[in-house]
Write an enzyme that holds these catalytic residues in place. Structure first.
Site, PDB file in Angstrom:
ATOM      1  N   PRO A  39      18.747 -30.953 -47.928  1.00 13.33           N
ATOM      2  CA  PRO A  39      18.888 -31.319 -46.508  1.00 13.33           C
ATOM      3  C   PRO A  39      20.122 -32.198 -46.316  1.00 13.33           C
ATOM      4  CG  PRO A  39      16.671 -31.808 -47.321  1.00 13.33           C
ATOM      5  CD  PRO A  39      17.521 -31.489 -48.520  1.00 13.33           C
ATOM      6  N   GLU A  40      20.976 -31.793 -45.417  1.00 15.51           N
ATOM      7  CA  GLU A  40      22.193 -32.547 -45.113  1.00 15.51           C
ATOM      8  C   GLU A  40      21.959 -33.360 -43.833  1.00 15.51           C
ATOM      9  OE1 GLU A  40      24.832 -32.755 -46.918  1.00 15.51           O
ATOM     10  OE2 GLU A  40      24.657 -31.084 -48.318  1.00 15.51           O
TER      11      GLU A  40
END
Ligand SMILES: [Zn+2]
Length: 271
Positions: free
Chosen positions: A2-3
């Site tokens: 997850p960015e």
């Protein structure tokens, strides 16, 4: 992984469902995540109302009166809201249960995520205190980037991926922002002109801003705060396209390794 855009999408997805809600229980199924889940969380969070859900870099902060729940999704974590009586699956390690029968459930197959309970100012915690500015904040501007990059010999791609420079610029976003700015990823950060700092700041803001606006993601099994799958909707210009034609000039996209990460660029468009 997850960015920042996925974490922001998660934040905006869960905030309306948990802000103003009182925690009744914390169900811990596996204590050993990246750090052990502190026993103080189990003791002190029940009875607290979540006042606000904030984000700093890729950390989510559930701010309560007595403290703050800090959540990091690690490599593979996702948060979803479920009815608390929905049976947990294998990788559902922790539930924060609210008085309305809903639970915020962390699923994290690789267990690099973290759930901590912080008292005092969370921004002074060692995980947050030394972070650079948020990419979409006014603090992150051309002057900042220019001043901060002087005399730095590190490649500009690694420089913008360093969380001391600016937070939340992951590998895909760094490659795409450098393409938009016409800057070669290997260029020494200290050689950026003032004008190119301006272009790069604008590109980082637009790549991340667009991903956030689209609820975008880079991770196939990512789900947003309401359990819907997310998709990276932006068309990638260079990332993952080695050997393919540049969409701007029809030259061939190249791949290089920088600090164990793949970088992609167009040798004609990026200098
Ligand atoms: Zn090109």
């Amino acid at each position: 992984m997850p960015e920042l855009p996925e974490v922001e999408t998660t934040r905006s997805g869960i905030a309306p469902h948990v802000e103003g809600r009182v925690v009744t229980e914390v169900v811990l199924r596996r204590r050993k995540l990246r750090y052990p889940v502190p026993r103080t969380l189990l003791a002190d969070l029940p009875g607290q109302m979540v006042e606000r859900v904030e984000r700093r870099a890729k950390y989510l902060l559930l701010r309560c009166e007595a403290g703050t729940v800090l959540i990091h999704l690690g490599m593979s974590g996702s948060l979803r809201l479920v009815a608390a009586d929905v049976p947990a699956e294998k990788h559902d390690h922790i539930d924060i249960v609210f008085e309305n029968g809903q639970a915020l459930r962390l699923r994290d197959p690789r267990r690099f995520g973290a759930v901590l309970w912080l008292t005092g100012d969370p921004m002074e915690h060692k995980l947050l205190a030394t972070l650079g500015p948020e990419p979409l904040s006014d603090e992150f501007d051309a002057d900042y980037l220019y001043q901060h990059s002087r005399k730095r010999k590190v490649a500009v791609k690694q420089f913008i991926m360093d969380s001391h420079t600016v937070v939340g610029v992951g590998n895909i976003y760094a490659s795409e922002a450098l393409f938009r700015a016409g800057i070669r990823p290997q260029l020494a950060a200290g050689r950026l002109s003032r004008r190119r700092c301006e272009l790069l700041v604008e590109s980082i803001k637009s790549v991340l801003g667009q991903a956030i606006a689209e609820g975008g993601t880079t991770l196939r099994d990512f789900v947003d705060g309401e359990g819907r799958p997310g998709y990276f909707k932006q068309q990638l210009q260079v990332y993952g396209r080695a050997g393919e034609p540049c969409r701007a000039c029809a030259g061939i996209i190249r791949e290089v390794r920088q600090g164990q990460r793949a970088s992609f660029y167009c040798p004609a468009c990026q200098r």
